[in-house]
Design a protein around this motif. Structure first.
Motif, PDB file in Angstrom:
ATOM      1  N   PHE A  18       0.837  -1.200   0.000  1.00 23.55           N
ATOM      2  CA  PHE A  18       0.000   0.000   0.000  1.00 23.55           C
ATOM      3  C   PHE A  18       0.877   1.257   0.000  1.00 23.55           C
ATOM      4  N   ASN A  22       1.126   4.002  -3.045  1.00 24.22           N
ATOM      5  CA  ASN A  22       0.586   5.346  -2.803  1.00 24.22           C
ATOM      6  C   ASN A  22       1.639   6.399  -2.495  1.00 24.22           C
ATOM      7  N   VAL A  25       2.405   8.032   2.877  1.00 20.93           N
ATOM      8  CA  VAL A  25       1.110   7.883   3.539  1.00 20.93           C
ATOM      9  C   VAL A  25       1.281   8.193   5.027  1.00 20.93           C
ATOM     10  N   ASP A  29      -3.817   7.133   7.537  1.00 15.11           N
ATOM     11  CA  ASP A  29      -4.237   6.531   6.262  1.00 15.11           C
ATOM     12  C   ASP A  29      -4.241   5.011   6.378  1.00 15.11           C
ATOM     13  N   LEU A  30      -3.210   4.475   7.003  1.00 12.70           N
ATOM     14  CA  LEU A  30      -3.080   3.020   7.155  1.00 12.70           C
ATOM     15  C   LEU A  30      -4.146   2.466   8.100  1.00 12.70           C
ATOM     16  N   GLU A  32      -7.096   3.681   8.612  1.00 13.14           N
ATOM     17  CA  GLU A  32      -8.367   3.699   7.891  1.00 13.14           C
ATOM     18  C   GLU A  32      -8.423   2.627   6.807  1.00 13.14           C
ATOM     19  N   GLU A  33      -7.337   2.426   6.101  1.00 16.36           N
ATOM     20  CA  GLU A  33      -7.302   1.444   5.017  1.00 16.36           C
ATOM     21  C   GLU A  33      -7.443   0.012   5.533  1.00 16.36           C
ATOM     22  N   PHE A  34      -6.751  -0.294   6.628  1.00 15.66           N
ATOM     23  CA  PHE A  34      -6.701  -1.678   7.104  1.00 15.66           C
ATOM     24  C   PHE A  34      -7.644  -1.955   8.274  1.00 15.66           C
TER      25      PHE A  34
END
Length: 73
Positions: A18, A22, A25, A29-30, A32-34
Motif C-alpha cells: 500500500f 501510494n 502515507v 491513512d493506514l 483507515e485502510e486496514f
C-alpha cells in the motif's frame, strides 16, 4: 507457522505494498485502510523500518526506501 504469525506477515506485506503504491502515507491513512488500531499499525511499521523497507519522512508520515524487495505470493 502459526495462523496468527501468517496473518501478521500478510498484513505487513499488504501495508508495504500500500505504501509502495501510494507514495507517502500517514499512519492514519493506514489505520483507515486496514481497519486496525494505530498501535498495531505502528508495530507493523516498526518491523518494516527495522528491515529498512520504509522510513518516516516526518512524524506520522511513511514512505518506502530504495531497498529492492522480491515479492512472493
Amino acid at each position: 507457522m502459526k495462523p496468527s504469525t501468517n496473518r501478521m506477515l500478510n498484513r505487513i506485506k499488504c501495508i508495504y505494498m500500500f505504501i509502495s503504491k501510494n507514495g507517502t502515507v500517514t499512519t492514519q491513512d493506514l489505520v483507515e485502510e486496514f481497519g486496525i488500531t494505530p498501535r498495531t499499525i505502528q508495530r507493523d511499521l516498526n518491523v518494516l523500518a527495522y528491515n529498512d523497507l520504509v522510513q518516516s519522512t516526518s512524524r506520522g508520515k511513511w514512505t518506502t526506501t530504495k531497498k529492492r524487495v522480491k515479492m512472493s505470493s
